[in-house]
Design a protein around this motif. Structure first.
Motif, PDB file in Angstrom:
ATOM      1  N   MET A   1      -3.121   2.131   8.112  1.00 32.68           N
ATOM      2  CA  MET A   1      -3.152   1.851   6.684  1.00 32.68           C
ATOM      3  C   MET A   1      -2.948   0.362   6.386  1.00 32.68           C
ATOM      4  N   ARG A   2      -2.131  -0.280   7.218  1.00 33.01           N
ATOM      5  CA  ARG A   2      -1.947  -1.721   7.039  1.00 33.01           C
ATOM      6  C   ARG A   2      -3.262  -2.459   7.300  1.00 33.01           C
ATOM      7  N   GLN A   3      -3.999  -1.987   8.291  1.00 32.45           N
ATOM      8  CA  GLN A   3      -5.284  -2.610   8.603  1.00 32.45           C
ATOM      9  C   GLN A   3      -6.265  -2.433   7.446  1.00 32.45           C
ATOM     10  N   GLU A   4      -6.293  -1.256   6.867  1.00 32.36           N
ATOM     11  CA  GLU A   4      -7.192  -1.019   5.736  1.00 32.36           C
ATOM     12  C   GLU A   4      -6.781  -1.868   4.534  1.00 32.36           C
ATOM     13  N   CYS A   5      -5.489  -2.075   4.360  1.00 33.45           N
ATOM     14  CA  CYS A   5      -5.003  -2.944   3.292  1.00 33.45           C
ATOM     15  C   CYS A   5      -5.557  -4.352   3.471  1.00 33.45           C
ATOM     16  N   LEU A   6      -5.534  -4.855   4.710  1.00 33.50           N
ATOM     17  CA  LEU A   6      -6.070  -6.185   4.982  1.00 33.50           C
ATOM     18  C   LEU A   6      -7.569  -6.242   4.695  1.00 33.50           C
ATOM     19  N   CYS A   7      -8.276  -5.155   5.039  1.00 34.55           N
ATOM     20  CA  CYS A   7      -9.717  -5.104   4.768  1.00 34.55           C
ATOM     21  C   CYS A   7      -9.988  -5.136   3.265  1.00 34.55           C
ATOM     22  N   LEU A   8      -9.199  -4.386   2.506  1.00 32.06           N
ATOM     23  CA  LEU A   8      -9.362  -4.381   1.052  1.00 32.06           C
ATOM     24  C   LEU A   8      -9.136  -5.780   0.480  1.00 32.06           C
ATOM     25  N   GLN A   9      -8.134  -6.467   0.986  1.00 30.54           N
ATOM     26  CA  GLN A   9      -7.869  -7.823   0.510  1.00 30.54           C
ATOM     27  C   GLN A   9      -9.021  -8.756   0.854  1.00 30.54           C
ATOM     28  N   ARG A  10      -9.578  -8.598   2.048  1.00 28.94           N
ATOM     29  CA  ARG A  10     -10.703  -9.455   2.450  1.00 28.94           C
ATOM     30  C   ARG A  10     -11.936  -9.181   1.591  1.00 28.94           C
ATOM     31  N   PHE A  11     -12.250  -7.897   1.372  1.00 33.06           N
ATOM     32  CA  PHE A  11     -13.412  -7.570   0.545  1.00 33.06           C
ATOM     33  C   PHE A  11     -13.207  -8.037  -0.899  1.00 33.06           C
ATOM     34  N   THR A  12     -11.985  -7.915  -1.397  1.00 36.99           N
ATOM     35  CA  THR A  12     -11.693  -8.391  -2.750  1.00 36.99           C
ATOM     36  C   THR A  12     -11.980  -9.872  -2.866  1.00 36.99           C
ATOM     37  N   GLU A  13     -11.586 -10.625  -1.849  1.00 36.08           N
ATOM     38  CA  GLU A  13     -11.833 -12.072  -1.838  1.00 36.08           C
ATOM     39  C   GLU A  13     -13.326 -12.371  -1.711  1.00 36.08           C
ATOM     40  N   ASP A  14     -14.006 -11.639  -0.828  1.00 40.78           N
ATOM     41  CA  ASP A  14     -15.425 -11.892  -0.583  1.00 40.78           C
ATOM     42  C   ASP A  14     -16.282 -11.654  -1.820  1.00 40.78           C
ATOM     43  N   PHE A  15     -15.892 -10.660  -2.629  1.00 38.51           N
ATOM     44  CA  PHE A  15     -16.704 -10.297  -3.793  1.00 38.51           C
ATOM     45  C   PHE A  15     -16.051 -10.695  -5.114  1.00 38.51           C
ATOM     46  N   ALA A  16     -15.125 -11.637  -5.062  1.00 36.14           N
ATOM     47  CA  ALA A  16     -14.389 -12.032  -6.270  1.00 36.14           C
ATOM     48  C   ALA A  16     -15.304 -12.549  -7.367  1.00 36.14           C
ATOM     49  N   SER A  17     -16.415 -13.185  -7.009  1.00 36.10           N
ATOM     50  CA  SER A  17     -17.301 -13.765  -8.013  1.00 36.10           C
ATOM     51  C   SER A  17     -18.447 -12.848  -8.409  1.00 36.10           C
ATOM     52  N   ARG A  22     -16.939  -4.096  -7.131  1.00 31.17           N
ATOM     53  CA  ARG A  22     -15.482  -4.016  -7.199  1.00 31.17           C
ATOM     54  C   ARG A  22     -14.938  -3.323  -5.956  1.00 31.17           C
ATOM     55  N   VAL A  23     -13.727  -3.725  -5.580  1.00 28.25           N
ATOM     56  CA  VAL A  23     -13.005  -3.103  -4.476  1.00 28.25           C
ATOM     57  C   VAL A  23     -11.625  -2.718  -4.992  1.00 28.25           C
ATOM     58  N   PRO A  24     -11.116  -1.523  -4.672  1.00 32.20           N
ATOM     59  CA  PRO A  24      -9.749  -1.178  -5.095  1.00 32.20           C
ATOM     60  C   PRO A  24      -8.749  -2.218  -4.627  1.00 32.20           C
ATOM     61  N   GLU A  25      -7.796  -2.518  -5.479  1.00 35.57           N
ATOM     62  CA  GLU A  25      -6.792  -3.526  -5.134  1.00 35.57           C
ATOM     63  C   GLU A  25      -5.577  -2.859  -4.492  1.00 35.57           C
ATOM     64  N   PRO A  26      -5.202  -3.275  -3.284  1.00 29.63           N
ATOM     65  CA  PRO A  26      -4.028  -2.685  -2.623  1.00 29.63           C
ATOM     66  C   PRO A  26      -2.734  -3.332  -3.128  1.00 29.63           C
ATOM     67  N   PHE A  27      -1.632  -2.637  -2.891  1.00 29.49           N
ATOM     68  CA  PHE A  27      -0.306  -3.162  -3.202  1.00 29.49           C
ATOM     69  C   PHE A  27       0.426  -3.357  -1.871  1.00 29.49           C
ATOM     70  N   PRO A  28       0.277  -4.534  -1.259  1.00 33.25           N
ATOM     71  CA  PRO A  28       0.785  -4.761   0.108  1.00 33.25           C
ATOM     72  C   PRO A  28       2.264  -4.441   0.283  1.00 33.25           C
ATOM     73  N   ASP A  29       3.086  -4.695  -0.728  1.00 28.45           N
ATOM     74  CA  ASP A  29       4.525  -4.452  -0.591  1.00 28.45           C
ATOM     75  C   ASP A  29       4.849  -2.968  -0.430  1.00 28.45           C
ATOM     76  N   LEU A  30       3.921  -2.107  -0.841  1.00 31.84           N
ATOM     77  CA  LEU A  30       4.153  -0.666  -0.762  1.00 31.84           C
ATOM     78  C   LEU A  30       3.451  -0.017   0.433  1.00 31.84           C
ATOM     79  N   VAL A  31       2.687  -0.802   1.174  1.00 36.71           N
ATOM     80  CA  VAL A  31       1.905  -0.254   2.280  1.00 36.71           C
ATOM     81  C   VAL A  31       2.762  -0.130   3.528  1.00 36.71           C
ATOM     82  N   ARG A  32       2.607   1.007   4.209  1.00 37.62           N
ATOM     83  CA  ARG A  32       3.269   1.247   5.491  1.00 37.62           C
ATOM     84  C   ARG A  32       2.207   1.676   6.505  1.00 37.62           C
ATOM     85  N   HIS A  33       2.623   1.934   7.732  1.00 44.86           N
ATOM     86  CA  HIS A  33       1.637   2.272   8.757  1.00 44.86           C
ATOM     87  C   HIS A  33       0.882   3.552   8.425  1.00 44.86           C
ATOM     88  N   ASN A  34       1.517   4.453   7.637  1.00 47.36           N
ATOM     89  CA  ASN A  34       0.864   5.713   7.293  1.00 47.36           C
ATOM     90  C   ASN A  34       0.697   5.904   5.784  1.00 47.36           C
TER      91      ASN A  34
END
Length: 273
Positions: A1-17, A22-34
């Motif tokens: 799940m942490r890996q998918e969070c990183l992917c979401l952040q990367r896609f959000t950045e890639d498609f920001a303009s 749109r890509v769902p925005e993760p909440f990294p502080d709440l993400v755990r391994h599962n």
């Protein structure tokens, strides 16, 4: 799940303009391994729209164009590809706004005839854009610098119909090359690309992903190794190209890829605003 969070952040950045992607925005502080916590995105599966014969052609054409923008941006610009983009992982937002706008455009024309101030008409035209949302972003693929360069060179040669160039690229740059008859390999590759182009009424009808898959079949037969990530990216291209053509049978992927392959890709339709 942490890996998918990183992917979401990367896609959000890639498609920001891109205001139509749109890509769902993760909440990294709440993400755990599962546990993965992200924004909830409402919408309609694009598969439902493909099957709905009552949906207007203009809507489907717009969605096909957005899908191609996603594909080209991921593969040729960002080098970060969502590797599981089947219809269930793409949802459409603001469809109601799309239909309302069609009616509003008609109403605005009537208003102008009746003397309604022009500035009022401009306000009435403001709308939320039709948008595609990427879901389930945990499976991705990227190419290393050399493989990325080779992929783009191979793709460019394929769409330009230069079969012998494709063969030469693989003969000279493949890490594992056990080809016993390079001359025959060059002939087969040239004929494959030539046949793919000649057997069609229009070059726009070429199914690029299928053609690339056939190229890789020739590689396998001649024992020239195909990089694993190449196959993953071609699969992603095949899914999005197939989806795009089901929405718009006249979709011309080659024409849309031309500015990308020339290194000047910019989607004016989606950037900004």
């Amino acid at each position: 799940m942490r890996q998918e969070c990183l992917c979401l952040q990367r896609f959000t950045e890639d498609f920001a303009s891109f205001n139509q992607i749109r890509v769902p925005e993760p909440f990294p502080d709440l993400v755990r391994h599962n546990i993965l916590v992200e924004t909830f995105e409402e919408g309609i599966s694009i598969g439902q729209i493909v099957q709905d014969i009552n949906q207007p052609a203009e809507l489907k054409v717009q969605l096909a164009d957005i899908g191609v923008d996603i594909l080209l941006q991921m593969v040729f610009v960002n080098n970060f590809v969502h590797a599981d983009l089947h219809p269930g992982n793409l949802i459409v937002q603001n469809m109601d706004k799309f239909h309302e706008t069609e009616q509003a455009d008609s109403d605005i024309m009537m208003d102008r005839v009746e003397g309604i101030p022009e500035d009022y008409c401009q306000v009435s035209q403001k709308k939320e854009v039709l948008r595609l949302v990427l879901l389930d972003c945990g499976i991705t693929s990227s190419l290393g610098p050399e493989d990325r360069k080779k992929f783009q060179e191979v793709f460019t040669a394929v769409v330009k119909g230069e079969g012998e160039t494709v063969a030469d690229l693989f003969l000279s740059k493949s890490a594992v090359n056990n080809c016993r008859d390079p001359a025959l390999f060059r002939i087969e590759m040239a004929q494959l690309v030539k046949d793919a182009r000649q057997n069609l009424i229009s070059i726009s009808k070429i199914k690029v992903a299928e053609l690339m898959n056939a190229v890789f079949a020739v590689l396998s037969r001649h024992q020239i190794q195909l990089e694993a990530n190449f196959a993953t990216i071609i699969l992603a291209m095949a899914m999005l190209e197939g989806l795009g053509r089901s929405l718009n049978p006249d979709l011309d992927l080659l024409e849309k890829a031309r500015p990308v392959l020339l290194g000047s890709y910019l989607s004016d339709r989606n950037v900004g605003s």
